[in-house]
Structure formats: C-alpha cells, structure tokens
Design an enzyme around this catalytic site. Structure first.
Site, PDB file in Angstrom:
ATOM      1  N   ASP A   1       0.826  -1.205   0.000  1.00 35.70           N
ATOM      2  CA  ASP A   1       0.000   0.000   0.000  1.00 35.70           C
ATOM      3  C   ASP A   1       0.863   1.259   0.000  1.00 35.70           C
ATOM      4  O   ASP A   1       1.822   1.366   0.772  1.00 35.70           O
ATOM      5  CB  ASP A   1      -0.884   0.027   1.249  1.00 35.70           C
ATOM      6  CG  ASP A   1      -2.339  -0.261   0.948  1.00 35.70           C
ATOM      7  OD1 ASP A   1      -2.737  -0.197  -0.229  1.00 35.70           O
ATOM      8  OD2 ASP A   1      -3.094  -0.550   1.903  1.00 35.70           O
TER       9      ASP A   1
ATOM     10  N   GLU B   1     -14.137  -1.682  -2.348  1.00 37.03           N
ATOM     11  CA  GLU B   1     -14.414  -1.772  -0.915  1.00 37.03           C
ATOM     12  C   GLU B   1     -15.700  -1.044  -0.549  1.00 37.03           C
ATOM     13  O   GLU B   1     -15.935   0.089  -0.972  1.00 37.03           O
ATOM     14  CB  GLU B   1     -13.259  -1.195  -0.093  1.00 37.03           C
ATOM     15  CG  GLU B   1     -13.514  -1.275   1.404  1.00 37.03           C
ATOM     16  CD  GLU B   1     -12.300  -0.974   2.267  1.00 37.03           C
ATOM     17  OE1 GLU B   1     -12.437  -1.017   3.507  1.00 37.03           O
ATOM     18  OE2 GLU B   1     -11.217  -0.703   1.706  1.00 37.03           O
TER      19      GLU B   1
END
Length: 260
Positions: free
Chosen positions: A80, A178
């Site tokens: 990330d 998400e």
C-alpha cells in the site's frame, strides 16, 4: 510464483484469494495459499493501534513490505502507498520508484478514482504495476466523516463506474472494490476486463480480501459486517498463554528434557 499476469488470467475462470500481512512470519504462513498478499496500511490500526490508516508513513510501509517479502516467495506481494505519499505526480513517482527499489513487491496499491488516474498512469509508465482501490477508501474516511458505504444513489453509482473505467484505462491490473453495494460491484465487475477484488462488496467480485487479524479473530474491538471469523485467535492464544504461565508457576516448565 504468482504474478500480475496470473491474477489477470483468473478473471471469469477462478476466484482470486488475498489476505493482508505485515511481517515475515505471517508472510511465510500465508505464502502460496493465497494468490496475493497485501501489505495494507490497515497495519496502522491492527498493528500500530491507531484509529485510522492515516498515521502510517511511507517509511513504515516499505519496512513492513520488505519484511513480508522475506517470508513469502510464491504469492504476489502488493504494498500500500500510504496517505500523503502520492498527492501529486512528482511525489507519487518518487515514492513508487522507491517502493520498487527497496522491496521485492510485485505491485503497489493506491486509493482513488478518476481524479488519481493521471498520477497512476504516470507511475505505470515508469514500469511499476499498480492495483487500484475505489469505493470506501479508508484514507478518505476522516474527511468524509466516517466509513460510508458507496453506491447507494445514482450519482454515487455513476461516479464509481467512471472511476473504475478511468483506472482500467490508466493501466491498473486489478481494482479493489471496498464497501460498495453488491449489485453495483457486480455491474462494475462485469463491465471491466481486469479483475475486481472485493471487501464488503458482495460475492460477485473476481476475488476477495480480508485483513488477517479480522478473519482470524485477533482484532476484537469491533467486527465489520463483511468479516467472517475463521478462527477465534485471541481466545485460543490467551488459553495457550495461561497454560504456559501455569506451567512456569507450577515448575512443570522447563522439564529436564527441555533443559541444557
């Protein structure tokens, strides 16, 4: 060894599996079981004890990604990009290149849709594989007043579709969806030629990912609706810890066989 090409070829053929990890120990445990391991900035919460993902920096993300890479050599490793590390094109390229040079990660992940497409395209042009992330984006939660499900109205649905197509056109090899209403995530998955990885977005995404401490019961402060616990890890560990303490106090450990 799983590569971005391996991931892409699974679309419409076989569900993609993913889990997070933050160190070499769990990287080794999860390696080869899942298609890819995400070194997520969720470590800010589950590892660092913070309330959100914003506290983690690029140095820490690189450190943890290097550790996971030492433990895993079969699953694709995705790292990330932390909050504040890709605010403009120059900064994004600099930090993305550093990620690739200092770790063995096969790809990086960035949050953001159409507004970040140009930055993402520039990173990809430098030879760095990128996974996109749209919908509920934890790095935006504080500015949005909390973690909010996306795709509840026409405007949100239109924006999500535009974001997904913009990222695909920019060259990402997959997109995390998400916190998106499942029917909307299904439509996005069907309209894209690249895989979608769901978390809280229904069963029709091309794959699924969970944070390991959520899935295995080590993070118990709260349980999101989309999490299924496959192990009551905290409870089992505490029972084992108590057994160790009892053995020490009762002088059952160490035994003669366990002593030099």
């Amino acid at each position: 060894m799983t590569t971005i090409n391996t991931i892409q070829k699974k679309k419409g053929i076989e569900k993609i599996t993913a889990i997070t990890a933050y160190d070499a120990l769990f990287g080794r445990i999860f390696d080869s079981y899942v298609d890819f391991i995400l070194v997520g900035d969720s470590l800010s919460q589950s590892f660092g004890g913070h309330k959100d993902t914003l506290a983690i920096g690029i140095d820490e993300m690189i450190y943890h990604t290097k550790a996971v890479c030492k433990g895993a050599n079969q699953s694709l490793i995705v790292g990330d990009m932390s909050f504040g590390s890709y605010q403009n094109e120059t900064m994004a390229i600099k930090n993305a290149v550093r990620f690739y040079k200092e770790t063995q990660a096969g790809a990086i992940k960035l949050e953001g849709g159409s507004a970040r497409a140009k930055i993402i395209q520039s990173i990809i042009q430098e030879g760095i594989a990128v996974m996109g992330h749209i919908g509920l984006m934890p790095q935006f939660a504080r500015s949005e007043g909390g973690y909010k499900i996306k795709g509840k109205d026409d405007q949100s649905i239109t924006q999500l579709k535009e974001d997904a197509l913009a990222l695909q056109e920019a060259g990402v090899f997959a997109i995390v969806l998400e916190g998106i209403k499942s029917e909307v995530a299904t439509e996005i998955t069907q309209m894209l030629t690249i895989p979608t990885i769901g978390i809280g977005s229904g069963a029709n995404c091309d794959g699924q990912i969970l944070v390991w401490s959520d899935a295995f019961g080590f993070f118990t402060e709260f349980k999101p609706k989309f999490v299924r616990r496959y192990l009551e890890g905290e409870q089992i560990l505490k029972q084992a810890l108590q057994a160790y303490i009892d053995d020490v106090k009762a002088q059952r450990f160490p035994s003669q066989e366990e002593s030099y």
